[in-house]
Design a protein around this motif. Structure first.
Motif, PDB file in Angstrom:
ATOM      1  N   SER A   1       1.446  12.351  13.346  1.00  0.00           N
ATOM      2  CA  SER A   1       1.019  11.591  11.883  1.00  0.00           C
ATOM      3  C   SER A   1       0.333  10.372  12.077  1.00  0.00           C
ATOM      4  CB  SER A   1       2.231  11.348  10.833  1.00  0.00           C
ATOM      5  OG  SER A   1       3.094  10.305  11.393  1.00  0.00           O
ATOM      6  N   VAL A   2      -0.593   9.951  11.063  1.00  0.00           N
ATOM      7  CA  VAL A   2      -1.471   8.808  10.969  1.00  0.00           C
ATOM      8  C   VAL A   2      -1.178   7.936   9.921  1.00  0.00           C
ATOM      9  CG1 VAL A   2      -3.890   7.927  11.014  1.00  0.00           C
ATOM     10  CG2 VAL A   2      -3.160   9.670  12.657  1.00  0.00           C
ATOM     11  N   ARG A   3      -1.098   6.838   9.854  1.00  0.00           N
ATOM     12  CA  ARG A   3      -1.199   6.112   8.483  1.00  0.00           C
ATOM     13  C   ARG A   3      -1.852   4.866   8.542  1.00  0.00           C
ATOM     14  NH1 ARG A   3       3.792   4.192  10.864  1.00  0.00           N
ATOM     15  NH2 ARG A   3       3.888   2.019  10.919  1.00  0.00           N
ATOM     16  N   TRP A   4      -2.810   4.401   7.613  1.00  0.00           N
ATOM     17  CA  TRP A   4      -3.634   3.138   7.379  1.00  0.00           C
ATOM     18  C   TRP A   4      -2.539   2.134   7.190  1.00  0.00           C
ATOM     19  CZ3 TRP A   4      -8.239   3.494   9.198  1.00  0.00           C
ATOM     20  CH2 TRP A   4      -9.091   5.037   9.060  1.00  0.00           C
ATOM     21  N   LEU A   5      -3.183   1.103   8.072  1.00  0.00           N
ATOM     22  CA  LEU A   5      -2.537  -0.243   7.884  1.00  0.00           C
ATOM     23  C   LEU A   5      -3.241  -1.197   6.834  1.00  0.00           C
ATOM     24  CD1 LEU A   5      -1.391  -1.097  11.665  1.00  0.00           C
ATOM     25  CD2 LEU A   5       0.087  -0.351   9.708  1.00  0.00           C
ATOM     26  N   ASP A   6      -2.886  -2.436   6.480  1.00  0.00           N
ATOM     27  CA  ASP A   6      -3.548  -3.393   5.850  1.00  0.00           C
ATOM     28  C   ASP A   6      -4.135  -3.157   4.517  1.00  0.00           C
ATOM     29  OD1 ASP A   6      -3.071  -5.127   8.217  1.00  0.00           O
ATOM     30  OD2 ASP A   6      -4.993  -4.050   9.224  1.00  0.00           O
ATOM     31  N   GLY A   7      -3.637  -1.861   4.025  1.00  0.00           N
ATOM     32  CA  GLY A   7      -3.945  -1.510   2.625  1.00  0.00           C
ATOM     33  C   GLY A   7      -5.386  -0.634   2.527  1.00  0.00           C
ATOM     34  N   ALA A   8      -5.940  -0.334   3.915  1.00  0.00           N
ATOM     35  CA  ALA A   8      -6.916   0.663   4.061  1.00  0.00           C
ATOM     36  C   ALA A   8      -6.593   1.945   3.570  1.00  0.00           C
ATOM     37  CB  ALA A   8      -7.411   0.539   5.548  1.00  0.00           C
ATOM     38  N   SER A   9      -7.430   2.648   3.148  1.00  0.00           N
ATOM     39  CA  SER A   9      -7.465   4.015   2.758  1.00  0.00           C
ATOM     40  C   SER A   9      -8.324   5.031   3.254  1.00  0.00           C
ATOM     41  CB  SER A   9      -7.447   4.285   1.127  1.00  0.00           C
ATOM     42  OG  SER A   9      -8.737   3.649   0.636  1.00  0.00           O
ATOM     43  N   GLY A  10      -9.176   4.457   4.203  1.00  0.00           N
ATOM     44  CA  GLY A  10     -10.226   4.991   4.964  1.00  0.00           C
ATOM     45  C   GLY A  10     -10.654   4.500   6.028  1.00  0.00           C
TER      46      GLY A  10
END
Length: 223
Positions: free
Chosen positions: A46-55
């Protein structure tokens, strides 16, 4: 397909390219879709964005959760270090100044379609692969050689996956993951035409007959 380097300090590289019957803008949508990556990998879960990024964007960070039978489960944080739609997308694993690994896609128009190139380089950061080599210095070249074969296989599988998605007649993503030749542990998986992946098993299995020594080593995080 090209590979360089025989030792970790050489910062070995592997790269390959393919031609895709779709414009760069179309191919870019898949290349830059970080959350699509797990469907291209036998190891990335799985992958998740950090720091509130969405792309994706220059400087954005994402965490990848990985798993394999030798290393267990681990996470790495990657930093996007090049972002030039629809031409270049690159990220560094962990510290951008001394990464565990660098990865890069480049795209250019060719013959009405796109020439897609993927490249990666190990080191120079002290990854757990480097730690493994420190524990088994007499096997460094063998470990690096196997690791690079695995990375080679991963790149081949990734490029084939992106090509399939981008060339889909309905311009839609096929349901479910494309079978990944790197994962020989899952039923129904066939061996790849070229033998290896970013399998990040990092050369542990074939180091000997059954390689019991490697299996007993404390889990380490591949790049």
């Amino acid at each position: 397909m090209e590979r360089t380097g025989a030792r970790y300090a050489d910062r070995p590289t592997v790269e390959a390219d393919t031609w895709i019957d779709a414009p760069p803008e179309r191919v870019w949508t898949f290349v830059s879709d970080v959350e699509l990556m797990p469907s291209m990998s036998a190891e990335l879960q799985s992958v998740r964005w950090l720091d509130g990024a969405s792309g994706p964007a220059l400087g954005a960070r994402f965490v990848g959760r990985n798993s394999n039978e030798f290393a267990g489960e681990w996470e790495t944080t990657s930093h996007i270090v090049e972002f030039d739609p629809p031409r270049v997308f690159a990220w560094a694993v962990e510290d951008p100044e001394r990464p565990f690994a660098d990865w890069r896609f480049t795209l250019r128009p060719q013959d009405g379609g796109t020439r897609l190139h993927q490249w990666m380089r190990l080191g120079p950061g002290r990854s757990n692969l480097a730690v493994l080599i420190e524990r088994m210095p007499d096997r460094e070249q063998q470990i690096v050689r196997i690791r690079m074969r695995q990375l080679q296989e991963s790149i081949i599988a990734t490029l084939a996956h992106i090509k399939r998605l981008a060339e889909a007649p309905d311009r839609a993503r096929p349901p479910g993951p494309v079978p990944n030749p790197l994962d020989r542990r899952r039923p129904g998986r066939e061996a790849p035409v070229v033998a290896s992946h970013a399998g990040e098993v990092c050369g542990v299995p074939p180091l000997g007959s059954g390689s019991p020594r490697c299996r007993s080593i404390r889990p380490w995080r591949p790049c």
